[in-house]
Design a protein around this motif. Structure first.
Motif, short mmCIF file in Angstrom:
data_model
loop_
_atom_site.label_atom_id
_atom_site.label_comp_id
_atom_site.label_asym_id
_atom_site.label_seq_id
_atom_site.Cartn_x
_atom_site.Cartn_y
_atom_site.Cartn_z
N HIS A 226 0.78 -1.13 -0.03
CA HIS A 226 -0.05 0.02 -0.03
C HIS A 226 0.84 1.35 0.02
N PHE A 227 0.35 2.17 -0.82
CA PHE A 227 1.14 3.64 -0.92
C PHE A 227 1.27 4.24 0.56
N LEU A 228 0.19 4.20 1.44
CA LEU A 228 0.14 4.76 2.58
C LEU A 228 1.03 4.84 3.44
N ALA A 229 1.99 3.64 3.47
CA ALA A 229 3.02 3.52 4.57
C ALA A 229 4.36 4.13 3.81
N LEU A 230 4.41 4.57 2.38
CA LEU A 230 5.62 5.03 1.95
C LEU A 230 5.95 6.57 2.91
N PRO A 231 5.29 7.44 2.85
CA PRO A 231 5.83 8.67 3.50
C PRO A 231 6.46 8.52 4.67
N ALA A 232 5.92 7.76 5.73
CA ALA A 232 6.58 7.46 7.01
C ALA A 232 7.83 6.55 6.76
N ILE A 233 7.90 5.98 5.93
CA ILE A 233 9.14 5.09 5.62
C ILE A 233 10.21 5.91 5.37
N ILE A 234 9.87 6.84 4.23
CA ILE A 234 10.64 7.90 3.72
C ILE A 234 11.13 8.77 4.75
N GLU A 235 10.30 9.48 5.55
CA GLU A 235 10.73 10.35 6.47
C GLU A 235 11.87 9.73 7.69
N ARG A 236 11.80 8.55 7.68
CA ARG A 236 12.40 7.84 8.82
C ARG A 236 13.59 7.23 8.32
N THR A 237 14.15 7.09 7.21
CA THR A 237 15.07 6.34 6.45
C THR A 237 15.64 7.21 5.57
N ASP A 238 16.68 6.74 4.91
CA ASP A 238 17.41 7.28 3.62
C ASP A 238 16.98 6.46 2.38
N LEU A 239 15.76 5.97 2.44
CA LEU A 239 15.50 5.42 1.44
C LEU A 239 14.85 6.33 0.45
N ALA A 240 14.41 6.14 -0.89
CA ALA A 240 13.82 6.96 -1.85
C ALA A 240 12.62 6.12 -2.41
N VAL A 241 11.68 7.05 -2.93
CA VAL A 241 10.58 6.27 -3.73
C VAL A 241 10.17 7.06 -4.95
N VAL A 242 10.01 6.20 -6.12
CA VAL A 242 9.49 7.00 -7.23
C VAL A 242 8.19 6.97 -7.18
#
Length: 305
Positions: A226-242
């Motif tokens: 699900h897309f919903l989890a992505l912003p929180a993951i990005i904010e707390r890590t150095d991962l990137a998202v397309v």
């Protein structure tokens, strides 16, 4: 009884005689001459083997057989007339229909807020249901009416009517203060992306295609449903998202996220509205199509920098 001798005109004539108690008045009501109406009533009597009406004073009194027939014919004719007399203009302010849509989760985030606000204003009784379908199921679902519209980037969907609503492109989103940003003011080269690790949403195949074309599929470390989890993951890590730029810009306004300036390969796409040709002339469909066009084409392309 030979039902092959019955047709709609005879039943309309019967209903008019039953309702008005007069062959002459019934003839006027259905647009026949009195001789033609009398001939029609005779045909119906012969087909049913019953007199149907007998004279009583100055009116035609129905037989018991006619009473039973009228109990079926009158509501049937009334229902047909209601359908034929329906106003061609759909009245959204009085509608209680449920609008059923195919949308992905990112599509919901991009399109639903404006749509729901418009419906709340113009069609407060309408309800909305969204459900993501497999792309192979969309055309059939539109054809059967199980969904009214499909919205998204759906190049594999065939046999539907389609209007392009808006354009967008994919971009790379990271957290503000990401090490890549700190090391380089404008990390715009494709090579810079090889320093990143990525998170992606399983249902959005285009993001996987972009990562693969860049040789970055091995850098994909998290795949989410699900897309919903992505912003929180990005904010707390150095991962990137397309992700689509129009969605990403909503996060950068919080100053917790940043867009990279890298131009991704074949990143532009269009969001279209799909529907079945069966519903081209349906008034509610027409109103909804106009609403989608008004809401999502007025602002133009979202793909400009």
């Amino acid at each position: 009884m030979n039902t092959d001798q019955l047709d709609m005109n005879l039943l309309r004539l019967f209903e008019a005689v039953y309702r008005l108690g007069s062959v002459s008045r019934a003839a006027d009501a259905v647009g026949l001459s009195q001789p033609a109406a009398s001939q029609g009533l005779t045909r119906l009597r012969l087909a049913l083997g019953d007199a149907l009406f007998v004279r009583a004073g100055g009116s035609m009194r129905p037989t018991l057989r006619a009473e039973r027939l009228a109990s079926v014919v009158q509501p049937a004719i009334a229902a047909i007339q209601d359908v034929l007399r329906e106003d061609d203009a759909f009245n959204p302010s009085r509608s209680t229909m449920t609008l059923r849509l195919h949308m992905s989760d990112i599509g919901e985030a991009r399109l639903l807020p404006e749509l729901i606000a418009a419906l709340h204003r113009d069609a407060p009784g309408m309800r909305v249901q969204t459900a993501p379908l497999a792309h192979t199921q969309i055309a059939d679902a539109l054809e059967t009416g199980s969904i009214h519209f499909a919205l998204g980037f759906l190049p594999s969907v065939r046999g539907t009517e389609r209007i392009e609503l808006l354009s967008d492109r994919y971009v790379v989103l990271v957290r503000a203060g990401h090490p890549l940003l700190a090391a380089k003011q404008e990390p715009g080269a494709v090579q810079d992306l090889h320093q990143l690790e990525f998170v992606a949403v399983r249902s959005h195949a285009e993001t996987f295609r972009i990562l693969q074309e860049l040789g970055l599929d091995s850098r994909l470390v998290v795949t989410s449903e699900h897309f919903l989890a992505l912003p929180a993951i990005i904010e707390r890590t150095d991962l990137a998202v397309v992700m689509p730029r129009a969605i990403a810009l909503r996060f950068t306004h919080t100053e917790r996220y940043a867009l990279l300036s890298n131009i991704l390969p074949r990143s532009k796409f269009t969001v279209s509205l799909h529907w079945s040709p069966r519903f081209n002339l349906d008034p509610a469909h027409q109103w909804m199509r106009r609403l989608f066009v008004e809401l999502f084409t007025k602002s133009g392309s979202a793909s400009e920098s």
